[in-house]
Design a protein around this motif. Structure first.
Motif, PDB file in Angstrom:
ATOM      1  N   GLU A 255     135.817 -88.157  45.899  1.00 28.59           N
ATOM      2  CA  GLU A 255     134.568 -88.293  45.145  1.00 28.59           C
ATOM      3  C   GLU A 255     134.820 -88.591  43.674  1.00 28.59           C
ATOM      4  O   GLU A 255     134.087 -89.356  43.044  1.00 28.59           O
ATOM      5  N   PHE A 256     135.862 -87.993  43.117  1.00 24.81           N
ATOM      6  CA  PHE A 256     136.148 -88.198  41.696  1.00 24.81           C
ATOM      7  C   PHE A 256     136.889 -89.511  41.417  1.00 24.81           C
ATOM      8  O   PHE A 256     137.088 -89.867  40.260  1.00 24.81           O
ATOM      9  N   THR A 257     137.275 -90.232  42.455  1.00 27.02           N
ATOM     10  CA  THR A 257     137.984 -91.506  42.241  1.00 27.02           C
ATOM     11  C   THR A 257     137.197 -92.699  42.779  1.00 27.02           C
ATOM     12  O   THR A 257     137.750 -93.781  42.981  1.00 27.02           O
ATOM     13  N   ARG A 258     135.897 -92.532  42.975  1.00 26.35           N
ATOM     14  CA  ARG A 258     135.079 -93.602  43.553  1.00 26.35           C
ATOM     15  C   ARG A 258     134.874 -94.760  42.582  1.00 26.35           C
ATOM     16  O   ARG A 258     134.876 -95.925  42.963  1.00 26.35           O
ATOM     17  N   ASN A 259     134.687 -94.467  41.302  1.00 26.77           N
ATOM     18  CA  ASN A 259     134.454 -95.518  40.310  1.00 26.77           C
ATOM     19  C   ASN A 259     134.867 -95.017  38.933  1.00 26.77           C
ATOM     20  O   ASN A 259     135.307 -93.866  38.778  1.00 26.77           O
ATOM     21  N   ILE A 260     134.670 -95.872  37.924  1.00 27.89           N
ATOM     22  CA  ILE A 260     135.099 -95.527  36.582  1.00 27.89           C
ATOM     23  C   ILE A 260     134.373 -94.317  36.029  1.00 27.89           C
ATOM     24  O   ILE A 260     134.941 -93.501  35.286  1.00 27.89           O
ATOM     25  N   PHE A 261     133.111 -94.143  36.401  1.00 28.37           N
ATOM     26  CA  PHE A 261     132.322 -93.029  35.880  1.00 28.37           C
ATOM     27  C   PHE A 261     132.783 -91.689  36.482  1.00 28.37           C
ATOM     28  O   PHE A 261     132.876 -90.688  35.768  1.00 28.37           O
ATOM     29  N   THR A 262     133.058 -91.713  37.784  1.00 30.21           N
ATOM     30  CA  THR A 262     133.532 -90.472  38.409  1.00 30.21           C
ATOM     31  C   THR A 262     134.938 -90.125  37.926  1.00 30.21           C
ATOM     32  O   THR A 262     135.298 -88.946  37.829  1.00 30.21           O
ATOM     33  N   LYS A 263     135.731 -91.155  37.602  1.00 29.84           N
ATOM     34  CA  LYS A 263     137.078 -90.900  37.073  1.00 29.84           C
ATOM     35  C   LYS A 263     137.002 -90.268  35.688  1.00 29.84           C
ATOM     36  O   LYS A 263     137.785 -89.381  35.350  1.00 29.84           O
ATOM     37  N   LEU A 264     136.049 -90.718  34.880  1.00 28.92           N
ATOM     38  CA  LEU A 264     135.854 -90.111  33.567  1.00 28.92           C
ATOM     39  C   LEU A 264     135.388 -88.659  33.711  1.00 28.92           C
ATOM     40  O   LEU A 264     135.817 -87.775  32.955  1.00 28.92           O
ATOM     41  N   ALA A 265     134.517 -88.430  34.681  1.00 30.52           N
ATOM     42  CA  ALA A 265     134.051 -87.065  34.945  1.00 30.52           C
ATOM     43  C   ALA A 265     135.222 -86.185  35.389  1.00 30.52           C
ATOM     44  O   ALA A 265     135.297 -84.998  35.044  1.00 30.52           O
ATOM     45  N   ALA A 266     136.130 -86.779  36.141  1.00 30.13           N
ATOM     46  CA  ALA A 266     137.299 -86.039  36.610  1.00 30.13           C
ATOM     47  C   ALA A 266     138.178 -85.587  35.450  1.00 30.13           C
ATOM     48  O   ALA A 266     138.744 -84.488  35.473  1.00 30.13           O
ATOM     49  N   LEU A 267     138.286 -86.449  34.435  1.00 29.91           N
ATOM     50  CA  LEU A 267     139.092 -86.082  33.268  1.00 29.91           C
ATOM     51  C   LEU A 267     138.519 -84.854  32.573  1.00 29.91           C
ATOM     52  O   LEU A 267     139.259 -83.954  32.154  1.00 29.91           O
ATOM     53  N   LEU A 270     139.137 -81.798  34.822  1.00 31.75           N
ATOM     54  CA  LEU A 270     140.519 -81.639  35.289  1.00 31.75           C
ATOM     55  C   LEU A 270     141.021 -80.195  35.242  1.00 31.75           C
ATOM     56  O   LEU A 270     141.635 -79.727  36.217  1.00 31.75           O
ATOM     57  N   PRO A 271     140.808 -79.446  34.163  1.00 33.42           N
ATOM     58  CA  PRO A 271     141.279 -78.050  34.160  1.00 33.42           C
ATOM     59  C   PRO A 271     140.683 -77.220  35.296  1.00 33.42           C
ATOM     60  O   PRO A 271     141.375 -76.426  35.928  1.00 33.42           O
ATOM     61  N   VAL A 272     139.388 -77.424  35.553  1.00 36.50           N
ATOM     62  CA  VAL A 272     138.725 -76.692  36.637  1.00 36.50           C
ATOM     63  C   VAL A 272     139.276 -77.116  37.989  1.00 36.50           C
ATOM     64  O   VAL A 272     139.529 -76.292  38.873  1.00 36.50           O
ATOM     65  N   LEU A 273     139.463 -78.421  38.161  1.00 34.41           N
ATOM     66  CA  LEU A 273     139.984 -78.935  39.426  1.00 34.41           C
ATOM     67  C   LEU A 273     141.387 -78.413  39.707  1.00 34.41           C
ATOM     68  O   LEU A 273     141.724 -78.085  40.850  1.00 34.41           O
ATOM     69  N   ASN A 274     142.218 -78.357  38.667  1.00 37.10           N
ATOM     70  CA  ASN A 274     143.580 -77.860  38.849  1.00 37.10           C
ATOM     71  C   ASN A 274     143.589 -76.388  39.245  1.00 37.10           C
ATOM     72  O   ASN A 274     144.389 -75.973  40.096  1.00 37.10           O
ATOM     73  N   ARG A 275     142.696 -75.594  38.641  1.00 36.97           N
ATOM     74  CA  ARG A 275     142.606 -74.181  39.011  1.00 36.97           C
ATOM     75  C   ARG A 275     142.106 -74.018  40.438  1.00 36.97           C
ATOM     76  O   ARG A 275     142.598 -73.165  41.190  1.00 36.97           O
ATOM     77  N   PHE A 276     141.124 -74.840  40.809  1.00 38.23           N
ATOM     78  CA  PHE A 276     140.616 -74.792  42.185  1.00 38.23           C
ATOM     79  C   PHE A 276     141.715 -75.141  43.178  1.00 38.23           C
ATOM     80  O   PHE A 276     141.904 -74.455  44.193  1.00 38.23           O
ATOM     81  N   LYS A 277     142.445 -76.206  42.888  1.00 42.12           N
ATOM     82  CA  LYS A 277     143.521 -76.636  43.777  1.00 42.12           C
ATOM     83  C   LYS A 277     144.566 -75.541  43.958  1.00 42.12           C
ATOM     84  O   LYS A 277     145.060 -75.303  45.062  1.00 42.12           O
ATOM     85  N   LYS A 278     144.882 -74.865  42.876  1.00 41.02           N
ATOM     86  CA  LYS A 278     145.881 -73.803  42.944  1.00 41.02           C
ATOM     87  C   LYS A 278     145.389 -72.628  43.776  1.00 41.02           C
ATOM     88  O   LYS A 278     146.142 -72.042  44.556  1.00 41.02           O
ATOM     89  N   ARG A 279     144.098 -72.294  43.649  1.00 43.54           N
ATOM     90  CA  ARG A 279     143.551 -71.144  44.374  1.00 43.54           C
ATOM     91  C   ARG A 279     143.501 -71.370  45.874  1.00 43.54           C
ATOM     92  O   ARG A 279     143.635 -70.420  46.650  1.00 43.54           O
ATOM     93  N   VAL A 280     143.294 -72.613  46.300  1.00 39.41           N
ATOM     94  CA  VAL A 280     143.154 -72.880  47.739  1.00 39.41           C
ATOM     95  C   VAL A 280     144.419 -73.469  48.355  1.00 39.41           C
ATOM     96  O   VAL A 280     144.434 -73.784  49.542  1.00 39.41           O
TER      97      VAL A 280
END
Length: 355
Positions: A255-267, A270-280
């Motif tokens: 979902e975060f790599t669908r287009n340029i806007f979602t990629k910017l949102a991913a940036l 990113l800190p939240v996503l990395n913490r989520f990835k680590k927890r699961v």
């Protein structure tokens, strides 16, 4: 602390176990490793500091039946590694704990044969932790060591698991849930109903803190500190939860790599996503304790990568350092002494085929 390692176990063998061992040694300057495997396969470890190499001539594959591992491959890396934690008649064990990613059924059978079980325990059980919504962990057992279990076996699992949670987490009276298809007493198979009766009876005697029946989602809610089930169900629960966590991580990435806007949102996220990835990340919960033996044995997935195997080594190290074996087994012995006769052991029980 000396840890014996079955370097040949799992899907990848030394390609995973040796890098994991090297990383473990770098992070634990007071630890020593006993690396067991085919001499030619573990040659890269020659000359490592705080490392002893012990040769073996055979390997238990992931497809080997229990009988082959137990009776035919008597010089397998798995068997030799487990033997390192056996206390001799007149000498201490060579290692404080053993770690293997090998065949679960074979590991249980060989460990049970070499180390023997604690008095009052029929079958060892695999126990590990999974994250829950309370920002903590739920301990689950059995995870695949025993497919066919009686009500008495499930009661023994509850006793061992309670002792484990009490010793490791410092909880005086951890709550125990029996995994079922519903919370109602009338639901479940005959074995589950009988186990519920035994657990309630044991609870009334003040020997365990039985919460009651719990469902699969209660594991992740943190409803009970400990959830008990047979190895078939436990293994399915574990693998399903790991697959679900991986799927969620994949969906989020897509979902975060669908287009340029979602990629910017991913940036931004990113800190939240990395913490989520680590927890699961299921690799960070690797290393299941094989409870009920007269020695510390830890099992990790056959598909483990270097990170997962290193985590298993860390768990074995921590368990040995905190004298988990003595603390857990003392509590098991104290509890089993007060158990009703009908909950006694069944020495004739055969080793279950692992999931």
């Amino acid at each position: 602390m000396r840890i014996a390692v079955d370097c040949m176990g799992g899907d990848h063998g030394p390609a995973v176990t040796l890098p994991a061992c090297q990383a473990f040694l770098a992070r634990h300057p007071d630890a020593e490793l006993i690396l067991v495997g085919l001499p030619e396969a573990i040659t890269p470890a020659q000359g490592w500091a705080r490392t002893t190499i012990v040769g073996a001539t055979e390997v238990v594959t992931m497809e080997d039946p229990v009988e082959v591992a137990l009776r035919r491959k008597k010089d397998s890396s798995m068997r030799v590694a487990i033997s390192q934690v056996k206390v001799g008649a007149d000498q201490a064990a060579a290692a404080h704990a053993c770690v293997s990613a090998g065949n679960t059924g074979a590991l249980m059978a060989v460990a049970r044969y070499i180390l023997k079980t604690v008095e009052g325990i029929d079958r060892p059980a695999l126990a590990t932790v999974v994250p829950n919504q309370k920002d903590g962990f739920t301990t689950v057992l059995d995870l695949g060591a025993n497919v066919d279990c009686t009500a008495e076996h499930l009661l023994q699992f509850a006793v061992m698991g309670s002792a484990l949670v009490s010793a490791v987490d410092g909880k005086e009276s951890p709550t125990v849930g029996l995994l079922n298809i519903g919370e109602e007493v009338i639901k479940g198979s005959e074995v589950i109903k009988q186990a519920g009766e035994l657990l309630r009876s044991t609870h009334e005697r003040g020997l365990i803190n039985f919460y009651g029946n719990v469902e699969g989602n209660d594991i992740f809610k943190g409803t009970a500190d400990l959830v008990v089930c047979d190895g078939f169900v436990g293994n399915v629960v574990l693998k399903t939860s790991e697959g679900l966590a991986t799927m969620f991580a994949t969906f989020i990435k897509q979902e975060f790599t669908r287009n340029i806007f979602t990629k910017l949102a991913a940036l931004v996220a990113l800190p939240v996503l990395n913490r989520f990835k680590k927890r699961v990340d299921h690799r960070r919960y690797s290393g299941a304790a094989l409870l009920g033996l007269r020695g510390l044995v830890f099992k990790t997935h056959g598909s483990s990568d270097a990170l997962a195997f290193e985590v298993a080594l860390n768990r074995a190290y921590d368990a040995a350092r905190h004298r988990l074996l003595d603390r857990v087994h003392d509590q098991i012995a104290a509890t089993l002494v007060s158990m009703p006769p009908e909950a006694g052991s069944d020495d004739s029980a055969d080793v279950g085929q692992a999931a």
